[in-house]
Design a protein around this motif. Structure first.
Motif, PDB file in Angstrom:
ATOM      1  N   VAL A  70      19.630  10.427  43.542  1.00  0.00           N
ATOM      2  CA  VAL A  70      18.810  10.924  42.444  1.00  0.00           C
ATOM      3  C   VAL A  70      18.075   9.729  41.845  1.00  0.00           C
ATOM      4  N   MET A  71      16.774   9.897  41.658  1.00  0.00           N
ATOM      5  CA  MET A  71      15.963   8.863  41.045  1.00  0.00           C
ATOM      6  C   MET A  71      15.444   9.403  39.718  1.00  0.00           C
ATOM      7  N   VAL A  72      15.729   8.686  38.644  1.00  0.00           N
ATOM      8  CA  VAL A  72      15.265   9.075  37.319  1.00  0.00           C
ATOM      9  C   VAL A  72      14.199   8.075  36.896  1.00  0.00           C
ATOM     10  N   MET A  73      13.007   8.599  36.615  1.00  0.00           N
ATOM     11  CA  MET A  73      11.895   7.760  36.177  1.00  0.00           C
ATOM     12  C   MET A  73      11.700   7.957  34.674  1.00  0.00           C
ATOM     13  N   ASN A  74      11.931   6.914  33.902  1.00  0.00           N
ATOM     14  CA  ASN A  74      11.752   6.964  32.452  1.00  0.00           C
ATOM     15  C   ASN A  74      10.480   6.223  32.079  1.00  0.00           C
ATOM     16  N   ASN A  75       9.556   6.957  31.435  1.00  0.00           N
ATOM     17  CA  ASN A  75       8.271   6.402  30.983  1.00  0.00           C
ATOM     18  C   ASN A  75       7.487   5.761  32.124  1.00  0.00           C
ATOM     19  N   LEU A  83      11.883  11.927  34.187  1.00  0.00           N
ATOM     20  CA  LEU A  83      11.751  12.833  35.324  1.00  0.00           C
ATOM     21  C   LEU A  83      12.827  12.494  36.346  1.00  0.00           C
ATOM     22  N   SER A  84      13.628  13.481  36.711  1.00  0.00           N
ATOM     23  CA  SER A  84      14.696  13.315  37.690  1.00  0.00           C
ATOM     24  C   SER A  84      14.255  13.951  39.007  1.00  0.00           C
ATOM     25  N   VAL A  85      14.328  13.178  40.093  1.00  0.00           N
ATOM     26  CA  VAL A  85      13.891  13.660  41.406  1.00  0.00           C
ATOM     27  C   VAL A  85      15.016  13.425  42.410  1.00  0.00           C
ATOM     28  N   ASP A  86      15.387  14.474  43.140  1.00  0.00           N
ATOM     29  CA  ASP A  86      16.334  14.311  44.247  1.00  0.00           C
ATOM     30  C   ASP A  86      15.603  13.595  45.378  1.00  0.00           C
ATOM     31  N   VAL A  87      16.234  12.556  45.929  1.00  0.00           N
ATOM     32  CA  VAL A  87      15.589  11.775  46.980  1.00  0.00           C
ATOM     33  C   VAL A  87      16.503  11.662  48.195  1.00  0.00           C
ATOM     34  N   SER A  88      15.877  11.386  49.324  1.00  0.00           N
ATOM     35  CA  SER A  88      16.634  11.087  50.537  1.00  0.00           C
ATOM     36  C   SER A  88      16.433   9.613  50.861  1.00  0.00           C
ATOM     37  N   LEU A  89      17.447   9.013  51.466  1.00  0.00           N
ATOM     38  CA  LEU A  89      17.409   7.611  51.852  1.00  0.00           C
ATOM     39  C   LEU A  89      17.728   7.510  53.330  1.00  0.00           C
ATOM     40  N   TYR A 103      16.903  -2.516  54.449  1.00  0.00           N
ATOM     41  CA  TYR A 103      15.795  -1.762  53.869  1.00  0.00           C
ATOM     42  C   TYR A 103      16.033  -0.266  54.032  1.00  0.00           C
ATOM     43  N   TYR A 104      15.693   0.467  52.991  1.00  0.00           N
ATOM     44  CA  TYR A 104      15.842   1.915  53.000  1.00  0.00           C
ATOM     45  C   TYR A 104      14.534   2.557  52.570  1.00  0.00           C
ATOM     46  N   GLU A 105      14.154   3.598  53.298  1.00  0.00           N
ATOM     47  CA  GLU A 105      13.004   4.402  52.900  1.00  0.00           C
ATOM     48  C   GLU A 105      13.521   5.477  51.953  1.00  0.00           C
ATOM     49  N   ILE A 106      12.806   5.674  50.861  1.00  0.00           N
ATOM     50  CA  ILE A 106      13.188   6.673  49.863  1.00  0.00           C
ATOM     51  C   ILE A 106      12.050   7.680  49.744  1.00  0.00           C
ATOM     52  N   THR A 107      12.369   8.963  49.842  1.00  0.00           N
ATOM     53  CA  THR A 107      11.364  10.007  49.674  1.00  0.00           C
ATOM     54  C   THR A 107      11.931  11.133  48.827  1.00  0.00           C
ATOM     55  N   GLY A 108      11.052  11.733  48.039  1.00  0.00           N
ATOM     56  CA  GLY A 108      11.457  12.864  47.213  1.00  0.00           C
ATOM     57  C   GLY A 108      10.248  13.525  46.599  1.00  0.00           C
ATOM     58  N   SER A 109      10.426  14.749  46.160  1.00  0.00           N
ATOM     59  CA  SER A 109       9.339  15.508  45.566  1.00  0.00           C
ATOM     60  C   SER A 109       9.912  16.495  44.553  1.00  0.00           C
ATOM     61  N   LYS A 110       9.151  16.717  43.497  1.00  0.00           N
ATOM     62  CA  LYS A 110       9.587  17.685  42.483  1.00  0.00           C
ATOM     63  C   LYS A 110       8.356  18.302  41.838  1.00  0.00           C
ATOM     64  N   THR A 111       8.438  19.588  41.567  1.00  0.00           N
ATOM     65  CA  THR A 111       7.353  20.277  40.872  1.00  0.00           C
ATOM     66  C   THR A 111       7.736  20.454  39.411  1.00  0.00           C
ATOM     67  N   VAL A 112       6.845  19.979  38.524  1.00  0.00           N
ATOM     68  CA  VAL A 112       7.071  20.043  37.086  1.00  0.00           C
ATOM     69  C   VAL A 112       5.798  20.550  36.430  1.00  0.00           C
ATOM     70  N   ASP A 113       5.920  21.604  35.635  1.00  0.00           N
ATOM     71  CA  ASP A 113       4.774  22.174  34.921  1.00  0.00           C
ATOM     72  C   ASP A 113       3.589  22.426  35.851  1.00  0.00           C
ATOM     73  N   GLY A 114       3.863  22.957  37.040  1.00  0.00           N
ATOM     74  CA  GLY A 114       2.805  23.291  37.982  1.00  0.00           C
ATOM     75  C   GLY A 114       2.229  22.104  38.738  1.00  0.00           C
ATOM     76  N   LYS A 115       2.759  20.906  38.519  1.00  0.00           N
ATOM     77  CA  LYS A 115       2.284  19.716  39.234  1.00  0.00           C
ATOM     78  C   LYS A 115       3.399  19.209  40.137  1.00  0.00           C
ATOM     79  N   THR A 116       3.014  18.758  41.334  1.00  0.00           N
ATOM     80  CA  THR A 116       3.978  18.210  42.270  1.00  0.00           C
ATOM     81  C   THR A 116       3.966  16.691  42.183  1.00  0.00           C
TER      82      THR A 116
END
Length: 142
Positions: A70-75, A83-89, A103-116
């Protein structure tokens, strides 16, 4: 008597060694951490092409399934304080790697208020060390 003491000491060492937790799964908890621009755990990030100069990203790796986190982006993302996004590594190889780095590749996506919000990045860390970590992250909002 001296031989008996040496034998007992060797036996004790064997018992202690055999009781170690060899069966415990190896975790990647050393990857977890909080990353900030200019911080000891460096964050180099862009959001829609603009450099991120403040805020923080916290990554928590699931010790049970180490390919998830889980990646949490604050400000970091404008208009979204947290914003909390589930990610894969997944471990990757890179050209010209730093010494002892993984090295690890991190990817994730989340839809919030109609925006991805898409997150893609590379995490560099030294195995089993809480120092010398960096996260390069590209965030796009559609």
């Amino acid at each position: 008597m001296k031989k008996l003491n040496l034998l007992l000491l060797a036996l004790l060492c064997c018992v202690v060694y055999s009781c170690s937790k060899d069966d415990d799964p190896v975790t990647v908890s050393y990857l977890s951490g909080t990353f900030t621009p200019g911080g000891s755990h460096a964050l180099v990030a862009t959001v829609d092409g603009a450099a991120v100069t403040s805020g923080e990203v916290t990554l928590t790796v699931n010790p049970e399934k180490q390919s998830e986190g889980v990646m949490v982006m604050n400000n970091v993302v404008s208009g979204t304080p947290s914003l909390s996004v589930d990610v894969s590594l997944r471990e990757i190889t890179v050209d010209n790697p730093a010494e002892n780095a993984v090295y690890y590749e991190i990817t994730g996506s989340k839809t919030v208020d109609g925006k991805t919000v898409d997150c893609k990045g590379v995490l560099m860390a030294e195995p089993y060390s809480q120092t010398n970590k960096s996260l390069t992250l590209v965030v796009t909002v559609k």
